[in-house]
Design a protein around this motif. Structure first.
Motif, PDB file in Angstrom:
ATOM      1  N   UNK A   8      -7.914 -45.808  45.186  1.00 25.30           N
ATOM      2  CA  UNK A   8      -6.561 -44.572  45.059  1.00 25.30           C
ATOM      3  C   UNK A   8      -5.387 -44.620  44.449  1.00 25.30           C
ATOM      4  N   UNK A   9      -4.601 -45.752  45.052  1.00 27.55           N
ATOM      5  CA  UNK A   9      -3.137 -45.945  44.727  1.00 27.55           C
ATOM      6  C   UNK A   9      -3.485 -46.765  43.379  1.00 27.55           C
ATOM      7  N   UNK A  10      -3.802 -47.727  43.951  1.00 28.36           N
ATOM      8  CA  UNK A  10      -4.321 -49.050  42.884  1.00 28.36           C
ATOM      9  C   UNK A  10      -2.742 -49.782  42.671  1.00 28.36           C
ATOM     10  N   UNK A  11      -2.570 -51.129  42.048  1.00 24.78           N
ATOM     11  CA  UNK A  11      -1.159 -51.695  42.353  1.00 24.78           C
ATOM     12  C   UNK A  11      -0.496 -51.196  41.720  1.00 24.78           C
ATOM     13  N   UNK A  12       0.157 -50.107  40.936  1.00 27.32           N
ATOM     14  CA  UNK A  12       0.696 -49.134  40.285  1.00 27.32           C
ATOM     15  C   UNK A  12       1.593 -47.869  41.153  1.00 27.32           C
ATOM     16  N   UNK A  13       0.857 -48.076  42.287  1.00 23.73           N
ATOM     17  CA  UNK A  13       1.737 -46.588  42.925  1.00 23.73           C
ATOM     18  C   UNK A  13       3.047 -46.840  43.511  1.00 23.73           C
ATOM     19  N   UNK A  14       3.501 -46.332  44.022  1.00 17.15           N
ATOM     20  CA  UNK A  14       4.973 -45.546  44.031  1.00 17.15           C
ATOM     21  C   UNK A  14       5.370 -44.826  45.496  1.00 17.15           C
ATOM     22  N   UNK A  15       6.494 -44.567  46.320  1.00 22.05           N
ATOM     23  CA  UNK A  15       5.974 -44.580  47.426  1.00 22.05           C
ATOM     24  C   UNK A  15       7.547 -43.694  47.526  1.00 22.05           C
ATOM     25  N   UNK A  16       8.307 -42.947  48.840  1.00 22.52           N
ATOM     26  CA  UNK A  16       9.284 -42.276  49.084  1.00 22.52           C
ATOM     27  C   UNK A  16      10.393 -41.928  47.853  1.00 22.52           C
TER      28      UNK A  16
END
Length: 505
Positions: free
Chosen positions: A463-471
């Protein structure tokens, strides 16, 4: 503490609390799903329509939002209520799963829980999956797991935003799909006299018969249930190898029709494969006609892994066919044979999926390759110009042990640690899939113990993959440690669901 991690999440001040007067404005199927997932634990009715009084509203709707793709969504929680938007109802289903995770973990309980404020933190989320294919293979051929467990497994996939259940329905040790035109496939092929005791290399049997199969009507109901949760079900009918159960039922499908085989009682690879006669190919096409009638998903997996060619090499008819087709090796007849199935399925507007051995034996044009024999097979499929689902044993075989601790339950082979799964970088592929081959998973309890938490880690990879960001759009430092923190919270949800997962080290 969401899992999988959303693409973007911004926290805000305040919260929203669900009450008996909180209303729901959503398409019927989405509203029903929300109640199925939230009402059992909360006891809240979540009626249709605007809120009565000060209870607020949960609004979910489809909008023209191409940037969200087929499965993405936007979700906002503030003191007035919840608003979710998506381009499709599939996206809204994932928004429902996220809303459920935002609630206290007790929302996953099966019965009403008293004294819990059903409070949602104020957030703004934009969430779009990295990969279109996020799957789990469940092998029900080696052990015929009970139908209620398949429903439960679908629920667990949906809870992790995994969108595909790959059902491995046939193998040397059992045929589980009802074929009305060929009833002996289940009457004979669905039962074996014994199973291995201990590891296959020990050469011991348990002497206990095992069998079972699924009616077409039951599988249709399962498919419909999964669809309501955003999960597609892909059938696998393994051909032309891993077919000893089919040949036991119909000896004329084999290369020596005078020999009566039994359904295989040991693990490993049978040397007996389907023959190449027109009548056998026609029978297989008849079988696939019934498969596509039950499973509406666009893909049908026809296996193609671990196909010994010794019986074909010993057959004058098979060797003559290879010469006629101008094939350099008798083994290459597998590519021709699978191409015939691909053409037949194309007539049903279905696409064919195969294991990566077909890359070496002439994969049909347009086949989707499941690369399992290593990450190099992902590269090989891409070099051949074929779409690929990344399923390498090094990162996605969850029937393997998680560690080399002697206390680990019996496993088929080496280790696939949780951190290895989480660190998997599939690359530019159609998607990822975790495999649960069931030789050493004879019960639902053992399946879940092996699946989790590794399947949760793979869900985040998918779902998130290597390009995901967080808060607040900040990429987290130390992603493994941050994931472990979220996973610890997530495991409390699995506790509420009664999932007996492998504890974290």
């Amino acid at each position: 503490m969401l899992l999988p991690r959303p693409t973007r999440l911004i926290r805000a001040a305040g919260d929203f609390t669900l009450t008996a007067t909180t209303g729901v404005q959503a398409p019927d199927g989405i509203a029903d799903l929300l109640r199925e997932l939230v009402t059992p634990a909360t006891g809240l009715p979540l009626p249709d329509g605007p809120a009565a009084g000060a209870g607020g509203v949960i609004s979910m709707r489809t909008v023209d939002a191409a940037q969200l793709g087929a499965e993405g969504y936007r979700l906002t929680v503030d003191e007035s209520g919840v608003r979710a938007e998506a381009a499709t109802e599939v996206g809204l289903r994932w928004a429902v799963q996220t809303l459920r995770q935002l609630l206290p973990e007790q929302v996953y309980a099966a019965a009403p829980v008293r004294g819990v404020p059903w409070r949602l933190p104020a957030v703004q989320i934009v969430d779009v999956p990295r990969y279109a294919w996020r799957g789990s293979l469940l092998d029900v051929a080696r052990w015929c797991h009970p139908l209620p467990f398949l429903y439960r497994y679908v629920d667990l996939l949906a809870a992790h935003k995994l969108n595909t259940l790959h059902l491995h329905l046939t193998d040397d040790q059992g045929w589980r799909f009802e074929v009305r035109r060929y009833p002996r496939l289940t009457e004979v092929g669905g039962y074996r006299a014994a199973s291995p005791a201990g590891h296959a290399r020990d050469g011991r049997g348990d002497g206990v018969p095992h069998g079972g199969w699924y009616r077409q009507a039951d599988l249709r109901d399962l498919v419909a249930y999964a669809h309501r949760r955003g999960v597609r079900v892909m059938p696998e009918i393994d051909l032309p190898g891993h077919a000893q159960a089919a040949i036991a039922a119909y000896p004329e499908f084999g290369n020596d029709p005078t020999r009566q085989l039994a359904v295989r009682t040991t693990w490993g690879i049978s040397t007996h494969v389907l023959n190449l006669e027109p009548a056998t190919l026609a029978a297989v096409c008849d079988i696939l006609d019934e498969v596509v009638d039950v499973f509406p998903f666009e893909y049908v997996h026809v296996g193609g892994d671990e196909v010994p060619s010794a019986e074909w090499a010993a057959s004058p008819a098979a060797t003559a066919r290879a010469v006629e087709l101008g094939l350099p090796r008798v083994a290459d007849l597998q590519g021709w044979w699978t191409g015939q199935l691909a053409a037949h399925l194309a007539g049903h507007r279905r696409r064919i999926a195969v294991w990566d051995e077909l890359l070496d034996r002439g994969a049909p044009a347009g086949a989707t390759v499941f690369a399992w024999r290593g990450t190099d097979r992902i590269d090989a499929a891409q070099a051949a110009g074929l779409p690929v689902v990344a399923a390498p044993y090094t990162h996605t075989y969850f029937d393997w042990a998680e560690s080399d601790d002697p206390a680990e339950p019996l496993a088929i082979a080496g280790t696939v640690p949780l951190e290895t799964v989480y660190g998997f970088q599939p690359g530019d592929v159609l998607g990822v899939q975790g495999q649960l081959w069931s030789e050493y998973l004879p019960t639902p309890q053992r399946v879940l113990w092996r699946a989790f938490p590794r399947l949760a880690a793979l869900a985040e990879v998918g779902w998130s993959g290597p390009t995901a960001v967080d808060v607040d759009g900040v990429v987290p430092t130390g992603p493994w440690a941050e994931f472990r923190d979220r996973l610890t919270v997530h495991l409390r949800r699995l506790d509420q669901l009664g999932v007996g997962y492998r504890p974290l080290d």
